[in-house]
Motif scaffolding. Structure first.
Motif, PDB file in Angstrom:
ATOM      1  N   VAL A   1       0.839  -1.198   0.000  1.00  0.00           N
ATOM      2  CA  VAL A   1       0.000   0.000   0.000  1.00  0.00           C
ATOM      3  C   VAL A   1       0.879   1.255   0.000  1.00  0.00           C
ATOM      4  O   VAL A   1       0.632   2.209  -0.761  1.00  0.00           O
ATOM      5  CB  VAL A   1      -0.953   0.012   1.209  1.00  0.00           C
ATOM      6  CG1 VAL A   1      -1.597   1.387   1.375  1.00  0.00           C
ATOM      7  CG2 VAL A   1      -2.049  -1.039   1.022  1.00  0.00           C
TER       8      VAL A   1
ATOM      9  N   TYR B   1       2.328   1.799  -3.360  1.00  0.00           N
ATOM     10  CA  TYR B   1       1.331   2.384  -4.266  1.00  0.00           C
ATOM     11  C   TYR B   1       1.182   3.883  -4.014  1.00  0.00           C
ATOM     12  O   TYR B   1       1.135   4.682  -4.958  1.00  0.00           O
ATOM     13  CB  TYR B   1      -0.012   1.677  -4.087  1.00  0.00           C
ATOM     14  CG  TYR B   1      -1.144   2.390  -4.781  1.00  0.00           C
ATOM     15  CD1 TYR B   1      -1.258   2.376  -6.171  1.00  0.00           C
ATOM     16  CD2 TYR B   1      -2.096   3.096  -4.042  1.00  0.00           C
ATOM     17  CE1 TYR B   1      -2.292   3.052  -6.807  1.00  0.00           C
ATOM     18  CE2 TYR B   1      -3.133   3.766  -4.666  1.00  0.00           C
ATOM     19  CZ  TYR B   1      -3.225   3.738  -6.054  1.00  0.00           C
ATOM     20  OH  TYR B   1      -4.239   4.418  -6.679  1.00  0.00           O
ATOM     21  N   GLU B   2       1.129   4.276  -2.751  1.00  0.00           N
ATOM     22  CA  GLU B   2       0.961   5.691  -2.420  1.00  0.00           C
ATOM     23  C   GLU B   2       2.137   6.523  -2.916  1.00  0.00           C
ATOM     24  O   GLU B   2       1.961   7.679  -3.333  1.00  0.00           O
ATOM     25  CB  GLU B   2       0.807   5.847  -0.902  1.00  0.00           C
ATOM     26  CG  GLU B   2      -0.502   5.281  -0.372  1.00  0.00           C
ATOM     27  CD  GLU B   2      -0.565   5.272   1.151  1.00  0.00           C
ATOM     28  OE1 GLU B   2      -1.679   5.184   1.694  1.00  0.00           O
ATOM     29  OE2 GLU B   2       0.510   5.358   1.791  1.00  0.00           O
TER      30      GLU B   2
ATOM     31  N   LEU C   1      -0.843  -1.863  -5.806  1.00  0.00           N
ATOM     32  CA  LEU C   1      -2.140  -1.953  -5.141  1.00  0.00           C
ATOM     33  C   LEU C   1      -2.769  -3.321  -5.378  1.00  0.00           C
ATOM     34  O   LEU C   1      -3.361  -3.913  -4.469  1.00  0.00           O
ATOM     35  CB  LEU C   1      -3.066  -0.846  -5.633  1.00  0.00           C
ATOM     36  CG  LEU C   1      -4.422  -0.745  -4.914  1.00  0.00           C
ATOM     37  CD1 LEU C   1      -4.231  -0.520  -3.419  1.00  0.00           C
ATOM     38  CD2 LEU C   1      -5.266   0.370  -5.524  1.00  0.00           C
TER      39      LEU C   1
ATOM     40  N   ALA D   1      -1.159  -5.644  -3.068  1.00  0.00           N
ATOM     41  CA  ALA D   1      -1.657  -5.434  -1.701  1.00  0.00           C
ATOM     42  C   ALA D   1      -2.985  -6.161  -1.503  1.00  0.00           C
ATOM     43  O   ALA D   1      -3.215  -6.786  -0.456  1.00  0.00           O
ATOM     44  CB  ALA D   1      -1.810  -3.941  -1.425  1.00  0.00           C
TER      45      ALA D   1
ATOM     46  N   ASP E   1      -5.299   0.539   6.031  1.00  0.00           N
ATOM     47  CA  ASP E   1      -4.445   1.196   5.035  1.00  0.00           C
ATOM     48  C   ASP E   1      -4.982   0.927   3.629  1.00  0.00           C
ATOM     49  O   ASP E   1      -5.090   1.824   2.796  1.00  0.00           O
ATOM     50  CB  ASP E   1      -3.004   0.677   5.133  1.00  0.00           C
ATOM     51  CG  ASP E   1      -2.306   1.080   6.415  1.00  0.00           C
ATOM     52  OD1 ASP E   1      -2.703   2.091   7.025  1.00  0.00           O
ATOM     53  OD2 ASP E   1      -1.342   0.391   6.804  1.00  0.00           O
ATOM     54  N   LEU E   2      -5.314  -0.350   3.390  1.00  0.00           N
ATOM     55  CA  LEU E   2      -5.791  -0.751   2.064  1.00  0.00           C
ATOM     56  C   LEU E   2      -7.162  -0.159   1.769  1.00  0.00           C
ATOM     57  O   LEU E   2      -7.444   0.237   0.625  1.00  0.00           O
ATOM     58  CB  LEU E   2      -5.836  -2.284   1.995  1.00  0.00           C
ATOM     59  CG  LEU E   2      -6.322  -2.904   0.689  1.00  0.00           C
ATOM     60  CD1 LEU E   2      -5.448  -2.501  -0.485  1.00  0.00           C
ATOM     61  CD2 LEU E   2      -6.363  -4.433   0.821  1.00  0.00           C
TER      62      LEU E   2
ATOM     63  N   HIS F   1      -7.849   2.893  -0.367  1.00  0.00           N
ATOM     64  CA  HIS F   1      -7.613   2.883  -1.819  1.00  0.00           C
ATOM     65  C   HIS F   1      -8.387   1.800  -2.565  1.00  0.00           C
ATOM     66  O   HIS F   1      -8.468   1.839  -3.799  1.00  0.00           O
ATOM     67  CB  HIS F   1      -6.116   2.679  -2.093  1.00  0.00           C
ATOM     68  CG  HIS F   1      -5.228   3.624  -1.365  1.00  0.00           C
ATOM     69  ND1 HIS F   1      -5.091   4.948  -1.726  1.00  0.00           N
ATOM     70  CD2 HIS F   1      -4.439   3.442  -0.266  1.00  0.00           C
ATOM     71  CE1 HIS F   1      -4.238   5.544  -0.890  1.00  0.00           C
ATOM     72  NE2 HIS F   1      -3.832   4.658  -0.001  1.00  0.00           N
TER      73      HIS F   1
END
Length: 862
Positions: free
Chosen positions: A659, A662-663, A671, A674, A730-731, A734
């Motif tokens: 994650v 990805y950010e 992502l 993840a 966290d996931l 997104h």
């Protein structure tokens, strides 16, 4: 759940034979039983003695036990059973608690008791007397039994106990093997002399202490599809040994009943003995038998009704098969318990899963000793309550084959390779008199199919994650309980905290420290400011560094994360991996794992996100590239667990790492990975319940500590689940492939259910839970991870967060947003002085007005 008064427990301690290094699923057939000893307790406890955590008394022909946690033990008087016997223990019990019980054996050759010499069974709470039976193998002359009647406080009454022995056969069918269309039997001679015996009507011989493969004349004829073959060994003076294997020819022929679904075809044999599934005309799975009563096939009358096949015969009153959109629906009703469908996935194993019990990689065997050295490594038919969600799955080089079912009390069987029938396919089945199940057929591993696809299918098929557990505790009551745990329990001492306590035995660490996680939780809860000049980072399992930013110690925090990241950069190998060569490497095929690498990737990428450090970013991404080679979450808990052991912590760490990647990069690939790793963690979470505390409880790892005990299968460890839940949040910011927030909330509520409501460690979280007894077990852990996760679910911000625009990055303990390229707004606490980190280098102190608008431009020099 169980209503029969006599409960037979087939937990015999079976040896692992050299053949294929797989278990023998069939116990040796014993001769006539002889009563060795019976304790009826008519006149007293008859020589039984107590050792610890139990008070023994006698009344009206009954031995009464008042047990206390954690480990009540009693032992029998001395008796004698000759070597090479099979022992059956039967006892009649009335218990006020549901609990696990254990018998340990003690012989003249091997005195004492260890975790590797026991048999375990489940005692159910009941006002009625129930009879339990278990079998036990041993070495030497059996002389004494140790009995652990419970794991918790309670009352257990014993009416009688008896021990029976029967001659152990000198000859044993160690295994069967299918070779092409024929069968060979692996026979073991356990005597000290050559013996002659009858094998399926032929006289053969076998040397002393030897094992040999004997081809059998009986085989599939021509293009025959399915055939049962009975193997019988007869020797004078020995009980007859027999077993039935089911030979299959996946390419065989029959007068098929056919159903099609896209490029898949279901073909059912005209006699109902079996079926096969073809993908683009190639067999990828065989269902043989379609319905099985141990020892023989069931003849079924098969007829087609519309788009369904309807079968009946023998004990099967109704079996309906439907095949649509790549799924085979199997609905069975029978007059007695049968096994079905017996599914055999064909091809080379790439991945395998029985949630909560097995999580396999390429070519691995089930029920192996890689992670558990004691008898509990044998788990091809685990207690139904060890299974966290009703799913079994194999991914091969031909297809993915997954079986999901409705009734969680059904008995699953999971064996790879298929040591039941001596084939190299991969077996899964269910047992019951009413079976409602669905078989999913998907792409092969090379075509991109993964276990995560099967897990996603199973969750969606069930309508998503189940309802949240009920709790009578309000948010305010929970905060009060946790505050009490942090400030008024034995976890708090001299103005500082212990991470955890085993009451009366151990405190961790040896001296209390002013931990940042605890200080941060209290500040978030009621604004309490820590008064320590030096915080110790950590203390909980979910990191919360807020305290550094509200006590003027942000620079100290920055130095610590810089040093930690520098160390992870320094020890990374050239290929991006991290290696482990400690004591728990034994049994693993390499000295690295997904969990080992992901832990460092998280450190590096969190550092890169907070500071903009390009070296940490590149090294962290390099580690993620290496991690792509892994397919199983494992090896993240090597402080006591094997490197090879599948575990939930590894899933959590990989979700967090991907994650953040990805950010920082906006690469969709990260992502997607993840999401894939998040799905690998779902099978470690109970998605059903029989007991009040079960749904959303988390199994941490599929192994035993130090390879021996305790075994963590069927024993939730919720703090690991909390770490996974935090990663899911966290996931969730997104991705909504599944409702990750709902899953995280369920894990949190289960954690709250596992807090102590009283006692010296009130408010703390139990390290683990005994499911049948619902007993919370130490060590008792501080509650700040529960607090931090609940705040994250319910509040605006529970820990420092990083916000980034094109020019700047800000680490702030309060909600922060960019008003422009060079100006930010922070919603803080009026009158509070706090700090922020600007661009990974500058720490700035702010006297808050509540709404703080801050320019990021450097101060002008005069």
């Amino acid at each position: 759940m169980m209503t029969r008064l006599t409960i037979c427990l087939n937990f015999i301690l079976l040896p692992v034979f050299a053949w294929g290094e797989v278990p023998n699923p069939y116990p040796p057939q014993a001769g006539e039983k002889t009563l060795v000893v019976r304790w009826g307790f008519e006149s007293g406890v008859e020589g039984w003695t107590t050792h610890q955590d139990v008070v023994m008394s006698h009344d009206d022909g009954v031995m009464k036990l008042m047990t206390s946690a954690p480990d009540p033990i009693i032992s029998s008087p001395k008796f004698d059973v000759a070597p090479n016997s099979l022992v059956t223990i039967t006892l009649r019990i009335r218990s006020q608690v549901s609990t696990e019980a254990q018998f340990f054996w003690n012989s003249h050759q091997i005195p004492g008791s260890t975790e590797t010499r026991k048999t375990t069974f489940l005692i159910t709470k009941s006002n009625d007397w129930k009879t339990y039976q278990c079998s036990m193998s041993y070495e030497g002359r059996l002389q004494r039994l140790r009995f652990d009647p419970a794991t918790i406080d309670g009352k257990v009454e014993i009416d009688w106990i008896q021990v029976e022995a029967s001659p152990r056969p000198g000859l044993l069918i160690a295994a069967v093997e299918q070779k092409n269309v024929g069968l060979q039997a692996v026979i073991q001679n356990r005597t000290a002399k050559l013996v002659e015996f009858d094998l399926n009507g032929s006289t053969v011989s076998l040397l002393a202490d030897a094992q040999k493969k004997f081809p059998l004349d009986d085989s599939l004829v021509g293009s025959q599809f399915v055939k049962p073959v009975k193997v019988t060994v007869q020797k004078s003076g020995d009980p007859t040994q027999s077993r039935t294997a089911v030979l299959i020819n996946p390419a065989g022929k029959d007068d098929w009943f056919r159903l099609t679904s896209g490029d898949l075809t279901l073909e059912v044999a005209s006699n109902g003995h079996g079926a096969r599934i073809l993908k683009r005309k190639q067999p990828v799975a065989v269902i043989a038998p379609l319905a099985w009563k141990p020892g023989h096939l069931i003849d079924l009358n098969v007829r087609q009704e519309g788009e369904s096949l309807v079968c009946s015969g023998g004990p099967v009153t109704n079996l309906i098969l439907r095949f649509k959109e790549g799924e085979l629906s199997y609905e069975l009703e029978a007059k007695e318990e049968i096994e079905g469908p017996v599914v055999r996935a064909l091809g080379q194993l790439e991945q395998g899963l029985l949630p909560g019990v097995e999580h396999l990689g390429r070519g691995e065997s089930s029920s192996s000793t890689l992670d558990i050295h004691g008898p509990e490594h044998i788990r091809y038919q685990p207690p139904y309550w060890h299974v966290t969600m009703p799913l079994m799955s194999y991914i091969t080089d031909l297809a993915s084959i997954s079986l999901a079912w409705e009734k969680t009390s059904l008995q699953p069987t999971f064996a790879t390779p298929n040591f039941f029938d001596g084939t190299d396919d991969h077996r899964m089945s269910l047992q019951g008199s009413q079976i409602s199940a669905t078989l999913r057929i998907g792409d092969s591993f090379a075509e991109g199919e993964r276990l995560s696809d099967s897990i996603l299918w199973a969750v969606r098929r069930a309508g998503g994650f189940p309802a949240l557990p009920k709790t009578d505790m309000t948010t305010e009551q929970e905060w009060d309980l946790s505050r009490t745990g942090l400030m008024k329990s034995d976890l708090f001492e001299e103005g500082a905290w212990y991470h955890a306590i085993v009451p009366g035995h151990r405190k961790m660490p040896d001296k209390p420290k002013y931990f940042s996680d605890m200080a941060s939780a209290l500040f978030r809860l009621d604004g309490t400011l820590p008064n320590a000049n030096h915080l110790h980072r950590g203390g909980g399992h979910i990191r919360n560094d807020t305290a550094f930013f509200v006590t003027g110690q942000a620079e100290q925090w920055l130095r610590q994360i810089d040093q930690q990241a520098a160390n992870s950069r320094r020890i990374q190998k050239e290929d991006g991996s991290y290696r482990y060569d400690g004591e728990f490497k034994a049994g693993h095929f390499e000295n690295t794992s997904s969990g080992q690498c992901a832990q460092h990737a998280v450190i590096l990428l969190q550092h890169a996100k907070a500071t903009g450090n390009t070296s940490s970013l590149s090294v962290g991404l390099k580690s993620l590239e290496f991690i792509k080679r892994f397919r199983t979450p494992r090896g993240a808990q090597v402080w006591e667990c094997p490197l090879h052991a599948p575990d939930l912590m590894a899933s959590a760490k990989m979700v967090t790492a991907y994650v953040i990647a990805y950010e920082l990069t906006q690469s969709r690939e990260y992502l997607d990975l993840a999401v894939q790793w998040a799905l690998t963690g779902v099978p470690y979470i109970y998605l059903w319940n029989e007991w009040p505390i079960q749904r959303y409880a988390s199994i941490a790892t599929l192994c035993a500590t130090h390879y021996q005990a305790p075994v963590w299968i069927g024993r939730p460890v919720q703090w690991v689940g909390l770490v996974y839940a935090d990663a899911l949040l966290d996931l969730y910011e997104h991705d909504q492939t599944l409702d990750w927030k709902h899953l995280a909330n369920g894990i949190l509520i289960s954690g709250i259910q596992q807090q102590y409501l009283e006692g010296p460690t009130v408010g703390s979280l139990a390290d683990s839970l005994n499911l049948p007894s619902q007993k919370l077990l130490p060590a008792d852990i501080n509650p700040c991870s529960l607090m931090s996760l609940r705040m994250r679910l319910e509040g605006p911000q529970d820990r420092p967060r990083t916000v980034i625009n094109g020019s700047h990055r800000i680490v702030s303990p309060f909600p922060t947003k960019f008003l422009s390229e060079t100006e930010i707004e922070i919603s803080a606490v009026p009158g509070l002085t706090y700090q922020i980190l600007i661009d990974g280098k500058r720490v700035r102190s702010i006297n808050s007005a509540g709404r703080d608008v801050i320019s990021l431009s450097p101060a002008k020099k005069n």
